[in-house]
Enzyme design. Structure first.
Site, PDB file in Angstrom:
ATOM      1  N   CYS A  26     -22.246  20.519 -19.510  1.00  0.00           N
ATOM      2  CA  CYS A  26     -23.633  20.661 -19.101  1.00  0.00           C
ATOM      3  C   CYS A  26     -23.980  19.620 -18.046  1.00  0.00           C
ATOM      4  O   CYS A  26     -23.264  18.648 -17.836  1.00  0.00           O
ATOM      5  CB  CYS A  26     -24.567  20.458 -20.288  1.00  0.00           C
ATOM      6  SG  CYS A  26     -24.207  21.555 -21.673  1.00  0.00           S
ATOM      7  N   ASN A  34     -26.167  16.443 -22.608  1.00  0.00           N
ATOM      8  CA  ASN A  34     -24.817  16.714 -22.130  1.00  0.00           C
ATOM      9  C   ASN A  34     -23.874  15.911 -23.027  1.00  0.00           C
ATOM     10  O   ASN A  34     -23.997  14.688 -23.116  1.00  0.00           O
ATOM     11  CB  ASN A  34     -24.681  16.283 -20.658  1.00  0.00           C
ATOM     12  CG  ASN A  34     -23.250  16.375 -20.128  1.00  0.00           C
ATOM     13  OD1 ASN A  34     -22.875  15.645 -19.239  1.00  0.00           O
ATOM     14  ND2 ASN A  34     -22.436  17.265 -20.685  1.00  0.00           N
ATOM     15  N   GLY A  35     -22.964  16.604 -23.678  1.00  0.00           N
ATOM     16  CA  GLY A  35     -22.045  15.934 -24.583  1.00  0.00           C
ATOM     17  C   GLY A  35     -21.846  16.745 -25.846  1.00  0.00           C
ATOM     18  O   GLY A  35     -22.214  17.918 -25.900  1.00  0.00           O
ATOM     19  N   TYR A  67     -11.173  17.004 -12.851  1.00  0.00           N
ATOM     20  CA  TYR A  67     -11.598  18.362 -12.586  1.00  0.00           C
ATOM     21  C   TYR A  67     -13.105  18.585 -12.497  1.00  0.00           C
ATOM     22  O   TYR A  67     -13.583  19.314 -11.638  1.00  0.00           O
ATOM     23  CB  TYR A  67     -11.048  19.295 -13.665  1.00  0.00           C
ATOM     24  CG  TYR A  67     -11.665  20.650 -13.652  1.00  0.00           C
ATOM     25  CD1 TYR A  67     -11.332  21.569 -12.652  1.00  0.00           C
ATOM     26  CD2 TYR A  67     -12.615  21.025 -14.600  1.00  0.00           C
ATOM     27  CE1 TYR A  67     -11.922  22.819 -12.622  1.00  0.00           C
ATOM     28  CE2 TYR A  67     -13.204  22.280 -14.566  1.00  0.00           C
ATOM     29  CZ  TYR A  67     -12.850  23.172 -13.576  1.00  0.00           C
ATOM     30  OH  TYR A  67     -13.431  24.408 -13.533  1.00  0.00           O
ATOM     31  N   GLY A  81     -22.466  23.819 -15.214  1.00  0.00           N
ATOM     32  CA  GLY A  81     -22.838  24.823 -16.195  1.00  0.00           C
ATOM     33  C   GLY A  81     -23.484  26.023 -15.534  1.00  0.00           C
ATOM     34  O   GLY A  81     -24.496  25.872 -14.863  1.00  0.00           O
TER      35      GLY A  81
END
Lengths: 464, 464, 464, 464
Positions: D2, D102-103, D242, D28
């Site tokens: 995210c 996010n996580g 990435y 996302g």
């Protein structure tokens, strides 16, 4: 079937046309379109769907100019493409031209073949496209002359609106099959298939555009032409029976009043002893009220309509009895139970729906079901714009009333006679001729078919 | 307002529920949802919009399982979010649970505050969410016990369906404000707000779920609980007057029959000499027929409804008189011209629409317009699920009938009395108590308000 | 600009065409369409938008038949209507015919005027429509003869696919401006604007359709005609520079290889001392790699592209510097900081984007920015299908390289010369003529303009 | 995975957040949402889809207030519901609260079970929902205290934004797994997952929010808390490899620069003799450039990416070889023909795509294909937010490099070692600790699992 609307010289031409089309929505739910014009060109928007879904504030803002014509189109099986949506606009040597057409040309195929033989190309399957080709091929000097010369070539039914960069032309075929009326909003002329659109946009009704009349509206003046040989008018009686909105004033009468009169005549011709009169909503309501008033029987709402019916519904695997009808209609149990019922509809086409309604009433306990129809058996196809199926699907073209009654499972079945229609429509203070086309009942078509063709050939011919 | 539908043990649970919701669409057009359940979990789909737009074959195929509950929701101003769409599903310690609720809890705010003080979080503005919290907090061992214990905490109106991984629970508040009926399709039980849904899906009507009854449906058996102290039922009389579909059988009577009886009583109480009776379509139709039958006056369709009305319409700059009403209704000129008209509607809320209709009839030439309402003045807000505006907007809460008549511009204005309602509903062979809530007319609310709150506080309180 | 694809005699003609169009999507993102044909007629679907949004399984299932042609169209300002979407299908005297066209006819307006004077009507603003009219007006006996006779009348650029009920005709103008290749899948012939579509659908490349060749594919055989006077080919050099996909094999070379060679020549002609070479992604990538390889400087990705850019973005009131460019590109700070940078793009049209990129690099700390362009100044409009703006908007038509450099704010600006292009393209083992059109750089248009018109008139003329 | 973005005290909070989310779109693509706040409440919009499709001018106009938080969410198989879209807003005793996360919390399930046992209900399957419950259950007096107390309870990774009626709280877990940075636009603070969003909205980068830091932003001041025991940071190394955008500055370095360094190390560790280096676009580009620079081999674009790939494509019945890959990538024939190729990607997860690319290159005539990966074999699942599949699907968890090479059909296969990562990241002037989490390669997870659970249990545990 279709509805058309136009306005000349109004600062909100697109908005008014959009409302006019909304009032004419019952004349066609397949597609809708508006083309406007100002000095710099045409502005067009047309789509499949309902007027209220197709147009929004943003779309209307883009439709500039103080002249507009609009069109709603009825869904006919198999030819439901956006290419067939109207108004239909083209560019030709003399400029831009858009057309909106209600009706059906009986010699369209003949002209189309001829035009193609001379190298014309066609992009739609609409008969209307031949009118535009003929206008473009005409050697006359002015648009109005080209239009009139073109209309001398075509046969069948048309109520037309033509828009160019500087004028609107309205025309109606010599028989006046389809309705067309003119009115005023301040200094602006408005033209519509039905007066119900005038009521919404606050236009003042002036008069019908006469059968065979061609009206030329320009910035300076409005001018009327009567270029055709005069014939006895043949208004479509089915507009009265089913198609038009009850609140419209058409062919000299209010539609609702005619429907009640048809119901009264139906009662006089076919009444049997019964307890209540119920309409098939909403189409049978006017005639059922007339029937009930004539007989003194109570008028009841024995069938309730669900107005939320959308496009398609998924039926369970264990198929539901009369599924299609049930999605739309349901019987009121304690109103129909143990009653002898007169159920009134405006017409029978294939008889499948009527048959399901009879069974629905019987299952809810009706003692007797007498099916009454406020028009004669529909035995012949219409070539003037009503979307009847082919003769093979019209049950009355191959079956007697007794046979249909047996098929429907009703106790009795009664139709209004053609004579009854005449009486109903003639029942008016200021005498009125029976100037109507009843070819769908009588098989007597007012206009000649091209090339001496017979009925079978014409049917084949009109298939799209 | 809302409609609910559920089915247990049917191989096409989602399809049947979808059709059931279609038949209940009149109870709510804002959003619709279905939640199904099989052994591996819940399958859910809910969206803003109409049932026929939200569900298609692909969506229904994804709704697996042989149990389902569904919900349609009415658009109430300002709280129209998809978060408020139902059924409402959550996971809690004992598993998954979904709920569909028709009604309104009068002590939802009190409980919500209390729950929040103990650390609960809320994701919707729906009163229904407190029921789910209470169930989750209950220490009872089984779902049915947790539900019953929860329902002892809430006050107000509820017809409920609860779905878990293995059961459906249906419940109705002790007063039975909102309708709820149970039926059968083969071996499958179906539950619905109204019987009209049973007619469509071919379910056999068994009975009403009784006020205060909690029904527990599992694979093995169906079991009925009556866990509450018995009180005199208080069915919502407004379901009869306006809300329910005429073809539904509700609280022991057919709705259409009750509406006609209300019209008859209205005639007895308020009749003046006139020429015709016309309904405001479609809501005034049943009462107008009863009125016409009682007085012997002709029933006429003097106002025609346009059924294609969509969400929003763009009005021209030169505003059209009575634009909003005209988009929906138009008068039939020669039916109303020079006539003394009784125009019948079911209720007057703000009086703006009625006022425009009176003027429309007068502009079309009506000689006299007598407005008749088949219910008493709506002077008090409903706290049990009908979406009435606040008292300040209810014209009858601050104005006399004479004042309203003057405002509307009608010649006379007549309401049915509460006593008239009682006579109309009592008019039945097998004696029937007047077990109805008429608080919106009388101000006498059957259930106590929380914490001795007064009417003003309650109004403030229910705002969302 | 546009891309075309066709297939004859394949059981999944529509599916293959859809994939072919997907591979050609870079040639046009405005609209896409497929028309298929079997013995009973045409099946058509075209819409505004991207191939992957327009076609789904249901749509493709409806596109029956084992022959198909497809088209993707580029968005050109102001003429973005669905009426202009191709393939364009009509009915004429000899049956149905559909056409997909890549290119631009320079004498379309002249022929259109002439046709309109003879009564033809036009429904689109596409030059392609004149081809269809001419075919319909031809007196030749067979489709192939009518097509050849028609192509003798039109001037300019065309790579064409024509579909009838029984054949596909592929044609390319005598100069071969636009690419067109033929391949095979088993027994089925496929035709495409570029070979990259063959790679996706696993077609085997056979050869280019030659400039001036007309290929007639029927069930029995494929036959090649060379009906035009042979001229020296004039392939569009801009296909190499910018338009074609790098993995396509076109005019005897692989596009990516040509782009690198252009970059190498660019380095030879314009190099200045610097630290790194960066491309403007993705268009400058090939040339930048060639440049870096020639100079031995490191090739770096100093600008990162955001591939999620959609139609429109709302800019804050406090306008963001270089907003439009920033939505797509961002500089990599520590790659460009304190560096002397060679930034490479394929061409400069208006110079606004380039100017913003120079400033973006400078703000991120670039010490020097040397802008290099792998083509000469674009000073002349293209009349053969590339969508260049009018000369007044081409900065190179009125400004010197020095002036442009000043405007862009770069330290130096260097273009590849026309001679450099020749060297780059000629740099191939098996000798290859420089058979290219470079009119957009040189102003030397290979085909004559109609009626001795000059450049200004032609510009006026092509505006839509 | 995210991305999150927030802004405090800006008159165009929603517009800026929308642009920030656009720049974070790569983090996302499943759903996106924005919640704004002013004194009268929250304004929310979230939907499935891309930022540019979800938000338009009208939607943004409705998102009032000068504070906002936004979220983009990655599509993870099976849990793709709008209920799981963030920001997630609730009402609790102390008011409204919205969260963007996010996580991934490693003990979410344990806490969820515990909360449910105390009667909490959950409406989503997101771990984030437990944070909100804990905040609501906290007895602390202020939001900031409740948030800090809650964060002491949760384990795993989180970069968080919390919005209330008067403040924004930003927090990052003690290990700092996920990035989070703060910047300024004039007087307004902005917080973002990555700096690339700052570049677009013209925010000035201030610093990273430190691992374990909780930032409290109110109208008056911004205050920093460091409430947790300090631990050695464990930034996600996969963000470098990435996930992050190359132009972002993260964990003290520019992502693109790190990727090149990884490529250089990869070359040092695994080089074999070859002719060219090509990346798998776009993910392998940075490493391939580094590899080419290290070895002096030419960097070439041997694979071309089609950027128009949409959701789903219909494959012909005669299935196309490597269909899925071909829709996205195509080889440049004359670049790869007869070449010994180093093809570089960032990682291998399932190896199916890589295997198809190897075959595609071989079919285009590559003489040798040496597959190089700029990270070690991905053998362990990530519990901190990267959406890796379960171990059974990670080819490296059960196969040796030799086996994978055989499966892929490449001539050789080489991975970068963990040590190589350390060298690449450490390769910086100002010394920098290797403070990274490489559990996906090493299996050594920095945070303890709850209840002494093993890897298998954790995997089972995290499934949704």
């Amino acid at each position: 079937m279709c509805g058309i609307f136009g306005i000349f010289n109004h600062s909100e031409a697109a908005n008014i046309t959009y409302l006019g089309l909304h009032a004419l929505q019952h004349r066609g739910q397949e597609s809708a379109g508006i083309i406007c014009s100002d000095s710099s060109g045409f502005y067009s928007h047309k789509e499949m769907g309902l007027v209220s879904d197709i147009f929004n504030e943003e779309v209307l803002k883009g439709l500039k100019g103080n002249r507009a014509i609009g069109h709603v189109r009825y869904s006919t099986a198999g030819a439901s493409y956006v290419q067939n949506a109207q108004p239909f606009a083209v560019e030709y040597a003399k400029g831009r031209l858009a057309i909106a057409h209600n009706g059906n040309l009986t010699n369209a195929k003949v002209i189309r073949d001829e035009l193609q033989n001379f190298g014309s190309i066609f992009q739609s399957t609409m008969d209307t496209e031949v009118i535009v080709h003929l206008i473009a091929l005409s050697h006359e000097n002015s648009t109005i002359e080209r239009v009139i010369s073109t209309l001398h070539r075509v046969e069948g039914s048309y109520s037309l609106l033509i828009l160019t960069d500087k004028e609107i032309i309205a025309a109606r075929d010599p028989y006046g099959f389809r309705p067309l009326v003119i009115g005023k909003i301040g200094d602006s002329f408005v033209i519509s298939s039905e007066t119900c659109a005038f009521d919404l946009v606050q236009a003042e009704y002036i008069r019908e555009i006469a059968p065979g009349e061609v009206l030329h509206i320009t910035q300076d003046r409005i001018k009327s032409y009567m270029p055709f040989k005069k014939v006895k008018p043949k208004h479509c009686v089915f507009e009265y029976i089913y198609f038009a909105r009850p609140d419209s004033y058409m062919f000299g009468r209010t539609v609702y009043t005619v429907r009640k009169a048809l119901g009264r005549e139906l009662a006089k011709e076919t009444h049997v002893d019964a307890d209540i009169v119920i309409p098939i909503p909403d189409s049978g309501a006017g005639a059922a009220i007339g029937y009930a008033q004539e007989t003194g029987l109570p008028f009841e709402l024995g069938l309730i309509r669900n107005h939320y019916v959308g496009r398609t519904f998924i039926e369970p695997r264990d198929s539901i009895r009369h599924f299609g009808v049930k999605l739309k209609l349901n019987a009121v149990h304690d109103t129909v139970k143990d009653k002898r019922i007169i159920v009134v509809d405006d017409s029978i086409v294939r008889s499948t729906t009527g048959s399901k309604i009879v069974k629905m009433l019987q299952q809810q306990g009706a003692k007797e079901v007498h099916f009454r129809v406020s028009s004669p058996p529909t035995a012949f196809p219409c070539f003037y714009g009503i979307d009847t199926p082919s003769r093979s699907q019209l049950i009355a073209s191959s079956h007697s009333t007794d046979e249909i009654n047996t098929f429907m499972g009703s106790d009795t079945l009664g139709y209004l006679s053609i004579d009854g229609i005449k009486k109903a429509i003639g029942d008016k203070e200021d005498e009125f001729d029976y100037d109507f086309c009843d070819a769908c009942f009588s098989g007597s078509y007012p206009s000649k078919f091209p090339l001496g063709m017979g009925l079978e050939q014409m049917e084949l011919f009109q298939k799209k």
